[in-house]
Design an enzyme around this catalytic site. Structure first.
Site, PDB file in Angstrom:
ATOM      1  N   ASN A   1     -58.835 -31.436  65.304  1.00 59.01           N
ATOM      2  CA  ASN A   1     -59.142 -32.793  65.752  1.00 59.01           C
ATOM      3  C   ASN A   1     -59.718 -33.528  64.550  1.00 59.01           C
ATOM      4  O   ASN A   1     -60.628 -33.018  63.915  1.00 59.01           O
ATOM      5  CB  ASN A   1     -60.163 -32.716  66.905  1.00 59.01           C
ATOM      6  CG  ASN A   1     -60.737 -34.065  67.276  1.00 59.01           C
ATOM      7  OD1 ASN A   1     -60.158 -35.105  66.942  1.00 59.01           O
ATOM      8  ND2 ASN A   1     -61.866 -34.061  67.959  1.00 59.01           N
ATOM      9  N   GLY A   2     -59.171 -34.694  64.239  1.00 59.40           N
ATOM     10  CA  GLY A   2     -59.675 -35.453  63.092  1.00 59.40           C
ATOM     11  C   GLY A   2     -58.523 -35.876  62.203  1.00 59.40           C
ATOM     12  O   GLY A   2     -57.359 -35.852  62.619  1.00 59.40           O
TER      13      GLY A   2
ATOM     14  N   ARG B   1     -60.276 -38.006  76.926  1.00 53.49           N
ATOM     15  CA  ARG B   1     -60.342 -38.387  75.522  1.00 53.49           C
ATOM     16  C   ARG B   1     -59.072 -39.099  75.060  1.00 53.49           C
ATOM     17  O   ARG B   1     -59.058 -39.731  74.010  1.00 53.49           O
ATOM     18  CB  ARG B   1     -60.585 -37.151  74.656  1.00 53.49           C
ATOM     19  CG  ARG B   1     -61.908 -36.481  74.939  1.00 53.49           C
ATOM     20  CD  ARG B   1     -62.019 -35.164  74.230  1.00 53.49           C
ATOM     21  NE  ARG B   1     -62.111 -35.293  72.795  1.00 53.49           N
ATOM     22  CZ  ARG B   1     -63.213 -35.539  72.127  1.00 53.49           C
ATOM     23  NH1 ARG B   1     -64.342 -35.687  72.770  1.00 53.49           N
ATOM     24  NH2 ARG B   1     -63.219 -35.646  70.817  1.00 53.49           N
TER      25      ARG B   1
ATOM     26  N   CYS C   1     -57.854 -36.469  70.573  1.00 56.25           N
ATOM     27  CA  CYS C   1     -57.668 -35.011  70.487  1.00 56.25           C
ATOM     28  C   CYS C   1     -58.807 -34.209  71.119  1.00 56.25           C
ATOM     29  O   CYS C   1     -59.973 -34.520  70.928  1.00 56.25           O
ATOM     30  CB  CYS C   1     -57.508 -34.548  69.046  1.00 56.25           C
ATOM     31  SG  CYS C   1     -56.113 -35.257  68.193  1.00 56.25           S
TER      32      CYS C   1
ATOM     33  N   LYS D   1     -62.782 -55.341  79.227  1.00 54.18           N
ATOM     34  CA  LYS D   1     -62.603 -54.447  80.370  1.00 54.18           C
ATOM     35  C   LYS D   1     -61.269 -54.747  81.047  1.00 54.18           C
ATOM     36  O   LYS D   1     -60.509 -53.850  81.364  1.00 54.18           O
ATOM     37  CB  LYS D   1     -63.771 -54.665  81.341  1.00 54.18           C
ATOM     38  CG  LYS D   1     -64.196 -53.495  82.145  1.00 54.18           C
ATOM     39  CD  LYS D   1     -65.272 -52.664  81.510  1.00 54.18           C
ATOM     40  CE  LYS D   1     -64.855 -52.069  80.209  1.00 54.18           C
ATOM     41  NZ  LYS D   1     -65.900 -51.484  79.436  1.00 54.18           N
TER      42      LYS D   1
ATOM     43  N   GLU E   1     -58.244 -53.700  78.720  1.00 56.79           N
ATOM     44  CA  GLU E   1     -57.997 -52.290  78.432  1.00 56.79           C
ATOM     45  C   GLU E   1     -57.445 -51.516  79.620  1.00 56.79           C
ATOM     46  O   GLU E   1     -56.684 -50.579  79.418  1.00 56.79           O
ATOM     47  CB  GLU E   1     -59.229 -51.601  77.823  1.00 56.79           C
ATOM     48  CG  GLU E   1     -60.401 -51.358  78.731  1.00 56.79           C
ATOM     49  CD  GLU E   1     -61.528 -50.578  78.017  1.00 56.79           C
ATOM     50  OE1 GLU E   1     -62.690 -50.839  78.335  1.00 56.79           O
ATOM     51  OE2 GLU E   1     -61.245 -49.719  77.177  1.00 56.79           O
TER      52      GLU E   1
ATOM     53  N   TRP F   1     -53.705 -36.664  70.264  1.00 54.80           N
ATOM     54  CA  TRP F   1     -53.549 -38.121  70.266  1.00 54.80           C
ATOM     55  C   TRP F   1     -52.958 -38.442  68.900  1.00 54.80           C
ATOM     56  O   TRP F   1     -53.617 -38.294  67.880  1.00 54.80           O
ATOM     57  CB  TRP F   1     -54.913 -38.778  70.448  1.00 54.80           C
ATOM     58  CG  TRP F   1     -54.878 -40.254  70.689  1.00 54.80           C
ATOM     59  CD1 TRP F   1     -54.706 -40.887  71.881  1.00 54.80           C
ATOM     60  CD2 TRP F   1     -55.069 -41.291  69.714  1.00 54.80           C
ATOM     61  NE1 TRP F   1     -54.760 -42.250  71.701  1.00 54.80           N
ATOM     62  CE2 TRP F   1     -54.978 -42.525  70.392  1.00 54.80           C
ATOM     63  CE3 TRP F   1     -55.288 -41.301  68.340  1.00 54.80           C
ATOM     64  CZ2 TRP F   1     -55.114 -43.751  69.742  1.00 54.80           C
ATOM     65  CZ3 TRP F   1     -55.417 -42.525  67.685  1.00 54.80           C
ATOM     66  CH2 TRP F   1     -55.334 -43.729  68.394  1.00 54.80           C
TER      67      TRP F   1
END
Ligand code: AGP
Length: 611
Positions: free
Chosen positions: A102-103, A27, A2, A488, A491, A76
């Protein structure tokens, strides 16, 4: 995870907000929305599922939304699927109170039930709608926005950066945060709010980092801070030294590629900042030599790549400083009940300084009375502010979700700490200490040389792009690099991969090796090369396609291995800094070849502010 942007001032708010949100795309998000209030306070909301472009098209880049004050959000999904309905901003029934958040509100279920008993209904599955209606409830009860916001904070559990528009207060944004980042900026032209500096850096360099439970009132005239008792508090602005271009692609195809290439510079900056004229100066950390001599053991914790830095550091610290070291995944460590003597130093590693599990582990340790040191990249972040001491890495803003330059800077931080400890504890001979310091200053040019493998690695990636499984194996520091290389690759390329301590493979996992399985061996640790080569031969005998990454002078590598990539020589403790570069390039090129969104891989967020 978020992103929030807010603006109030002397220009149309929506284009500023949309522009800011694009800077926070890294983000991670799956829907977006914006709310703008006009002169009399009437609030317009537009939301859309998917990328910001959809929202941009709906609003003609924000131009269709008229008003000088507004808030925006990239979501998100946590509570409820990604959809227009669940996207922020959320509002009360009358659309007179509108908020972005956000949270995570942990006690949102009892709060929702309480509000329902008082006649509230809900149109979405989100905790943010509950948060908005809770503010509405207290606003209706007390008739005052600051009071409504402080009551909100007193009744919710969890993390939040919350920004609210009240119809009754045109031109004003009210905000509060706890455990989710929120920065505030101010210029003559107005006031800005964002989850991270790059979103507003184009407009101002004067940034206020907020603390937990700071309430902020933004208006065209300025920014005022209050505590939960609604008393005005003073805060000092920080002037950001890096410029907006540092957070722009600057001609590179992806942020990740740009950041990979920034590594020589970043390593140089971090080394030179602490090591000048041959002298290692860590006085900024405020850890006295007496204290360093007296530490009983070190616990390193972090998540993902930050944890992987800890794994490298364990080998380096134990070997150089002869001090016991434990490395713990923060999300596990925070729930353990470790037996502590009080003589531990806990090192928390985090690029963002906002990772929820790392922050929680830090707090847990502080509560236990253990001294904490943070290795953090983002200035003013929660972990940096709460730790007893901070080592700021000099990586600059890292935008790509897959970390590269921050990982490299964290390695340098750990090497420097290891050297300092080795010296004060008398664990390293003077001559070797000098050699190690010298070697650190040579790393930037050796990283540069490793980057020259680029074309070879790209070609190799094009031959490997259809692989279904990739194994990375190594021993010691080479194993530590393997786990980072595998992460790496996973993802950003979405190829399944495993990292194994080479000697462990034959205890089960070797059964997965089939004809053509790609096994990448890392061979930099002189005393371990022979052993790992034997393990690689075992996989080759079972049909594996074996490629190796070895130091220039590594000997005894069988010619039958399909590919050998060579990296420059360095001291054996520092090889991770070179080996990882080739592996980052490998993951990058595979991801590009497979047509993936390199900088914003699916399902991932740059800063993981939820558990
Ligand atoms: C690495 O490429 C990841 N994106 C991830 O593992 C990351 O390192 C982890 O989430 C920790 O983040 P932090 O350093 O900001 O705490």
């Amino acid at each position: 995870m978020c992103g929030i942007v807010g603006f109030t001032g002397g220009k149309q708010a929506a284009p500023v907000i949309l522009d800011g949100l694009t800077k926070l795309e890294y983000r991670g998000y799956d829907s977006a929305g914006v709310a703008v209030s006009d002169k009399d306070g009437t609030i317009d909301i537009v939301k859309a599922k998917g990328k910001l472009k959809v929202l941009g098209d709906l609003t003609d880049g924000g131009k269709k939304l008229k008003g000088l004050c507004g808030i925006g959000h990239t979501r998100w999904a946590t509570h409820g699927e990604p959809s227009e309905n669940n996207a922020h901003p959320h509002c009360n029934d009358e659309k007179t109170i509108v908020a972005v958040h956000n949270g995570i509100i942990e006690n949102f279920t009892p709060l929702k039930e309480k509000l329902m008993r008082r006649g509230y209904t809900f149109y979405s599955e989100t905790d943010t709608e509950v948060a908005t209606k809770l503010v509405d409830y207290y606003y209706k009860k007390y008739g005052e926005p600051l009071r409504a916001i402080s009551e909100f904070a007193l009744h919710v559990r969890g993390s939040y950066a919350l920004a609210v528009l009240f119809k009754d207060y045109p031109g004003k944004i009210f905000a509060i945060r706890k455990d989710s980042p929120m920065v505030i900026g101010y210029t003559d032209g107005g006031a800005y709010l964002a989850s991270d500096v790059p979103a507003i850096l184009k407009y101002t360099r004067n940034i206020y980092y907020t603390d937990n439970h700071d309430i902020v009132l933004l208006s065209e005239k300025g920014v005022t801070f209050y505590n939960l008792d609604r008393e005005e508090i003073k805060k000092d602005a920080t002037v950001i030294s890096w410029d907006a271009e540092a957070a722009e692609k600057g001609g590179w195809e992806h942020f990740m590629l740009k950041e990979i290439h920034e590594q020589p510079e970043v390593v140089k900056n971090t080394v030179n900042y602490f090591l000048h004229d041959g002298k290692l100066d860590l006085s900024e950390l405020n850890l006295s030599e007496e204290y360093l001599k007296d530490i009983g053991s070190i616990i390193i914790t972090g998540c993902g790549s930050a944890y992987h830095v800890g794994v490298v550091a364990q080998y380096v610290l134990e070997d150089l400083a002869r001090i016991p070291v434990r490395v713990e995944i923060a999300s596990e460590f925070r729930y353990r009940k470790p037996v502590l003597s009080g003589k531990e130093l806990v090192i928390v590693i985090s690029q963002s300084g906002e990772t929820a599990d790392s922050l929680a582990a830090l707090r847990e340790m502080k509560q236990n009375g253990v001294k904490t040191l943070a290795i953090v990249n983002v200035l003013g972040s929660s972990i940096a502010r709460e730790a007893d001491s901070v080592f700021y890495t000099k990586a600059g803003p890292e935008i790509s979700v897959a970390t590269t330059k921050a990982y490299s800077a964290q390695l340098i931080a750990m090497y420097l700490i290891a050297l300092k400890l080795a010296k004060v504890r008398g664990a390293v001979a003077g001559e070797y200490y000098a050699t190690l310091k010298k070697e650190l200053t040579l790393l930037p040019e050796k990283i540069e040389k490793t980057l020259a493998l680029k074309e070879e690695v790209q070609k190799f990636a094009s031959q490997m792009m259809d692989k279904k499984d990739v194994f990375f194996i190594g021993r010691g520091i080479d194993y530590a690099v393997s786990i980072e290389s595998s992460l790496k690759l996973k993802e950003i390329s979405y190829i399944h991969s495993e990292a194994y301590a080479a000697g462990e493979l034959k205890h089960g996992t070797i059964s997965l090796i089939e004809d053509g399985t790609l096994v990448l061996g890392i061979l930099t640790q002189k005393n371990l090369i022979e052993k790992t080569v034997s393990n690689l031969v075992e996989t080759a005998s079972r049909g594996a396609y074996v490629a190796v990454l070895a130091s220039e002078k590594a000997e005894g590598i069988p010619e039958k291995f399909e590919r050998i990539f060579r990296i420059p020589e360095t001291d054996e403790h520092f090889f991770a800094s070179l080996a990882v570069i080739a592996m980052q390039l490998f993951a990058y090129y595979l991801s590009v070849l497979r047509g993936n969104d390199v900088d914003k891989p699916r399902n991932l967020a740059k800063s993981v502010t939820v558990e």
